[in-house]
Design an enzyme around this catalytic site. Structure first.
Site, PDB file in Angstrom:
ATOM      1  N   TYR A   1       0.805  -1.223   0.000  1.00 57.48           N
ATOM      2  CA  TYR A   1       0.000   0.000   0.000  1.00 57.48           C
ATOM      3  C   TYR A   1       0.839   1.274   0.000  1.00 57.48           C
ATOM      4  O   TYR A   1       0.289   2.376  -0.068  1.00 57.48           O
ATOM      5  CB  TYR A   1      -0.932   0.001   1.216  1.00 57.48           C
ATOM      6  CG  TYR A   1      -1.919  -1.139   1.210  1.00 57.48           C
ATOM      7  CD1 TYR A   1      -3.057  -1.102   0.419  1.00 57.48           C
ATOM      8  CD2 TYR A   1      -1.695  -2.280   1.998  1.00 57.48           C
ATOM      9  CE1 TYR A   1      -3.964  -2.158   0.412  1.00 57.48           C
ATOM     10  CE2 TYR A   1      -2.588  -3.333   1.992  1.00 57.48           C
ATOM     11  CZ  TYR A   1      -3.719  -3.266   1.197  1.00 57.48           C
ATOM     12  OH  TYR A   1      -4.607  -4.318   1.179  1.00 57.48           O
TER      13      TYR A   1
ATOM     14  N   HIS B   1      -4.848   5.827  -1.645  1.00 58.42           N
ATOM     15  CA  HIS B   1      -5.651   5.610  -0.439  1.00 58.42           C
ATOM     16  C   HIS B   1      -4.850   5.857   0.839  1.00 58.42           C
ATOM     17  O   HIS B   1      -5.422   5.990   1.911  1.00 58.42           O
ATOM     18  CB  HIS B   1      -6.181   4.172  -0.456  1.00 58.42           C
ATOM     19  CG  HIS B   1      -7.500   3.988   0.230  1.00 58.42           C
ATOM     20  ND1 HIS B   1      -8.475   4.975   0.310  1.00 58.42           N
ATOM     21  CD2 HIS B   1      -8.036   2.909   0.874  1.00 58.42           C
ATOM     22  CE1 HIS B   1      -9.520   4.512   0.961  1.00 58.42           C
ATOM     23  NE2 HIS B   1      -9.285   3.274   1.322  1.00 58.42           N
TER      24      HIS B   1
ATOM     25  N   PHE C   1      -5.567  -1.268   9.770  1.00 53.33           N
ATOM     26  CA  PHE C   1      -6.124  -1.216   8.433  1.00 53.33           C
ATOM     27  C   PHE C   1      -7.285  -0.221   8.409  1.00 53.33           C
ATOM     28  O   PHE C   1      -7.879   0.108   9.431  1.00 53.33           O
ATOM     29  CB  PHE C   1      -6.551  -2.593   7.919  1.00 53.33           C
ATOM     30  CG  PHE C   1      -5.375  -3.435   7.486  1.00 53.33           C
ATOM     31  CD1 PHE C   1      -4.804  -3.265   6.241  1.00 53.33           C
ATOM     32  CD2 PHE C   1      -4.826  -4.385   8.338  1.00 53.33           C
ATOM     33  CE1 PHE C   1      -3.711  -4.018   5.847  1.00 53.33           C
ATOM     34  CE2 PHE C   1      -3.746  -5.142   7.963  1.00 53.33           C
ATOM     35  CZ  PHE C   1      -3.174  -4.947   6.700  1.00 53.33           C
TER      36      PHE C   1
ATOM     37  N   ASN D   1     -10.432   0.003   7.513  1.00 55.62           N
ATOM     38  CA  ASN D   1     -11.815  -0.166   7.985  1.00 55.62           C
ATOM     39  C   ASN D   1     -11.943  -0.383   9.480  1.00 55.62           C
ATOM     40  O   ASN D   1     -13.045  -0.598   9.992  1.00 55.62           O
ATOM     41  CB  ASN D   1     -12.501  -1.312   7.229  1.00 55.62           C
ATOM     42  CG  ASN D   1     -11.814  -2.646   7.429  1.00 55.62           C
ATOM     43  OD1 ASN D   1     -10.810  -2.744   8.125  1.00 55.62           O
ATOM     44  ND2 ASN D   1     -12.359  -3.686   6.801  1.00 55.62           N
TER      45      ASN D   1
ATOM     46  N   ASN E   1     -14.620   4.021   4.105  1.00 53.21           N
ATOM     47  CA  ASN E   1     -14.653   3.014   5.166  1.00 53.21           C
ATOM     48  C   ASN E   1     -13.934   3.467   6.434  1.00 53.21           C
ATOM     49  O   ASN E   1     -14.357   3.143   7.545  1.00 53.21           O
ATOM     50  CB  ASN E   1     -14.038   1.702   4.677  1.00 53.21           C
ATOM     51  CG  ASN E   1     -14.909   1.006   3.646  1.00 53.21           C
ATOM     52  OD1 ASN E   1     -16.115   1.207   3.606  1.00 53.21           O
ATOM     53  ND2 ASN E   1     -14.289   0.197   2.802  1.00 53.21           N
TER      54      ASN E   1
END
Length: 209
Positions: free
Chosen positions: A37, A42, A86, A88, A134
């Site tokens: 990531y 994001h 993470f 969410n 999220n």
């Protein structure tokens, strides 16, 4: 024996040394952990904090539910948090550090991405919906309120229909890479303004710039 038990079960000491709750701030940049990531759209929340930490010559330390570092500016103590839960489950980390450091909700700032804003656009708000994000949805559910400060960093929406996830989890393109340093520095200025001048002045100064 008693000293051993005290060591094993003692509560972790606060990261901030400041005692006055009204001088403490939590800046949480949202993202996903792991090399897959890194440098993805994001993860702009992580990138904003990494840039600020670099400017302040700070290193992040892996801590409970996230990587943290802190610094002081003009009598205010600022805790930077990159949750390791993470995206969410971001609310779990945010809530933990707010409680642990006794940071008032008014001194919380969440940094996240937003595909509904043109690339690089900054939008600071004091309340609102999660907008389908999220991370914000979990923060809102965990804190049981939609009234908290959030900085949205525009990603733009230059992706084919149905390819939103691929876009936000993708890497910055060459043009965006060139523009990012100035935008990240602008975010650092916004954060310092938020801490020193308050959210209303900061919104008037930085929104949509």
């Amino acid at each position: 024996m008693r000293s051993l038990l005290s060591f094993l079960f003692k509560k972790p000491s606060p990261v901030l040394t400041e005692k006055d709750e009204m001088k403490k701030f939590l800046i949480a940049g949202l993202g996903n952990i792991g090399p897959d990531y890194d440098n993805t759209r994001h993860n702009i929340g992580f990138q904003v904090l990494d840039n600020l930490a670099q400017k302040k010559e700070l290193d992040f330390t892996q801590n409970k539910l996230g990587a943290t570092t802190s610094f002081k500016v003009k009598g205010r103590s600022i805790l930077l948090l990159k949750p390791s839960t993470f995206m969410n489950r971001s609310g779990k980390a945010v809530h933990y550090w707010m409680e642990k450091e006794k940071i008032p909700k008014e001194h919380l700032l969440i940094i996240t991405d937003d595909i509904n804003l043109p690339f690089g656009t900054l939008r600071l708000k004091t309340k609102g919906s999660d907008g389908g994000h999220n991370g914000l949805a979990d923060v809102q559910q965990t804190l049981q309120t939609s009234q908290y400060n959030r900085l949205r960093f525009g990603l733009g929406s230059d992706f084919p229909k149905g390819r939103q996830v691929e876009y936000v989890l993708g890497n910055w393109n060459e043009e965006e890479e060139k523009a990012l340093p100035e935008r990240l520095n602008r975010c650092a200025e916004l954060i310092e303004s938020f801490v020193l001048q308050g959210v209303n002045v900061t919104m008037n100064t930085f929104n949509n710039t």
